[in-house]
Design a protein around this motif. Sequence first.
Motif, PDB file in Angstrom:
ATOM      1  N   THR A  25      43.895  41.578  26.655  1.00  0.00           N
ATOM      2  CA  THR A  25      43.723  41.696  28.285  1.00  0.00           C
ATOM      3  C   THR A  25      45.486  41.899  28.838  1.00  0.00           C
ATOM      4  OG1 THR A  25      41.653  40.869  28.854  1.00  0.00           O
ATOM      5  CG2 THR A  25      42.761  41.168  30.701  1.00  0.00           C
ATOM      6  N   GLN A  60      45.565  43.633  44.930  1.00  0.00           N
ATOM      7  CA  GLN A  60      45.503  44.509  43.898  1.00  0.00           C
ATOM      8  C   GLN A  60      45.596  43.924  42.241  1.00  0.00           C
ATOM      9  OE1 GLN A  60      47.708  47.054  45.871  1.00  0.00           O
ATOM     10  NE2 GLN A  60      45.990  48.525  46.525  1.00  0.00           N
ATOM     11  N   ALA A  63      42.789  42.688  41.091  1.00  0.00           N
ATOM     12  CA  ALA A  63      42.018  43.000  40.921  1.00  0.00           C
ATOM     13  C   ALA A  63      41.724  43.848  39.251  1.00  0.00           C
ATOM     14  CB  ALA A  63      41.355  43.635  42.379  1.00  0.00           C
ATOM     15  N   GLN A  64      43.058  43.740  39.629  1.00  0.00           N
ATOM     16  CA  GLN A  64      43.433  45.084  38.102  1.00  0.00           C
ATOM     17  C   GLN A  64      43.518  44.495  36.628  1.00  0.00           C
ATOM     18  OE1 GLN A  64      43.708  48.198  38.165  1.00  0.00           O
ATOM     19  NE2 GLN A  64      44.393  48.266  35.694  1.00  0.00           N
ATOM     20  N   ILE A  66      41.506  41.263  36.667  1.00  0.00           N
ATOM     21  CA  ILE A  66      40.353  41.467  36.633  1.00  0.00           C
ATOM     22  C   ILE A  66      39.406  42.379  36.236  1.00  0.00           C
ATOM     23  CG2 ILE A  66      37.752  41.011  37.714  1.00  0.00           C
ATOM     24  CD1 ILE A  66      39.477  38.461  39.508  1.00  0.00           C
ATOM     25  N   ARG A  67      39.643  43.208  36.638  1.00  0.00           N
ATOM     26  CA  ARG A  67      39.642  44.961  35.842  1.00  0.00           C
ATOM     27  C   ARG A  67      39.224  44.879  34.507  1.00  0.00           C
ATOM     28  NH1 ARG A  67      41.725  49.608  35.130  1.00  0.00           N
ATOM     29  NH2 ARG A  67      39.825  51.790  35.564  1.00  0.00           N
ATOM     30  N   GLU A  68      40.770  44.545  34.098  1.00  0.00           N
ATOM     31  CA  GLU A  68      41.102  44.909  32.839  1.00  0.00           C
ATOM     32  C   GLU A  68      40.542  43.573  32.038  1.00  0.00           C
ATOM     33  OE1 GLU A  68      42.691  47.296  31.883  1.00  0.00           O
ATOM     34  OE2 GLU A  68      44.006  47.166  33.370  1.00  0.00           O
ATOM     35  N   VAL A  70      37.393  42.613  32.386  1.00  0.00           N
ATOM     36  CA  VAL A  70      36.231  42.884  32.040  1.00  0.00           C
ATOM     37  C   VAL A  70      35.553  44.185  31.040  1.00  0.00           C
ATOM     38  CG1 VAL A  70      33.518  44.102  33.701  1.00  0.00           C
ATOM     39  CG2 VAL A  70      35.239  42.702  34.605  1.00  0.00           C
ATOM     40  N   VAL A  71      36.636  45.033  31.435  1.00  0.00           N
ATOM     41  CA  VAL A  71      36.791  45.835  30.240  1.00  0.00           C
ATOM     42  C   VAL A  71      36.915  45.672  28.599  1.00  0.00           C
ATOM     43  CG1 VAL A  71      38.337  48.244  29.627  1.00  0.00           C
ATOM     44  CG2 VAL A  71      37.526  47.386  31.415  1.00  0.00           C
ATOM     45  N   SER A  74      33.906  43.473  27.445  1.00  0.00           N
ATOM     46  CA  SER A  74      32.729  44.407  27.306  1.00  0.00           C
ATOM     47  C   SER A  74      33.162  45.274  25.455  1.00  0.00           C
ATOM     48  CB  SER A  74      32.571  45.983  27.811  1.00  0.00           C
ATOM     49  OG  SER A  74      32.908  44.591  29.884  1.00  0.00           O
ATOM     50  N   GLN A 102      35.134  56.198  29.986  1.00  0.00           N
ATOM     51  CA  GLN A 102      36.212  56.219  30.616  1.00  0.00           C
ATOM     52  C   GLN A 102      36.914  57.920  31.241  1.00  0.00           C
ATOM     53  OE1 GLN A 102      38.219  53.876  28.450  1.00  0.00           O
ATOM     54  NE2 GLN A 102      38.411  52.380  29.539  1.00  0.00           N
TER      55      GLN A 102
END
Length: 152
Positions: A25, A60, A63-64, A66-68, A70-71, A74, A102
């Motif tokens: 991450t 931002q 959030a980015q 956290i987005r990384e 999650v990806v 997964s 993606q």
Amino acid sequence: MRHWCIAIPEIDMTKINPIAVFVATVAAFVASVFYYAGPLGEVWMELAGIDASAGPSGAQIIAQFIRELVVVSSLAWLIVATGARTWVGALRVGLVVWLGFQAMAIAGSVIHEAYPWQLYAIHSGDALMKSVLVSVILGVWRKRPAAIAQGV
């Protein structure tokens, strides 16, 4: 476990290395910062109408990250669920995820929202770079059966 006629494989979550997930991450986040810090970032900001003098907000950035996370989490789950046993197998899973999800999700914006193809290329390139990087990290730095048996 069955949900709506779809078989979701039961996986041993101990096969996912949380340290590798965190490192992957951070690596994806940092790689993306460098990717957009160069000339592609200038083109991206111009095409997206973003003021170059305004940096991202703290929200931002969080959030980015956290987005990384999650990806990457997964992708780690999918690598284990597919039974990929080597970094090459993990890379194959990552490339399928990149192309099938993606890259195609971003293509939808080009098709339906008049999204410039240059932005598609920039964002898809970033996603491809991160998919390769993360897949290799997760594939190389995975828990081995002996380590799982020992609870490591």
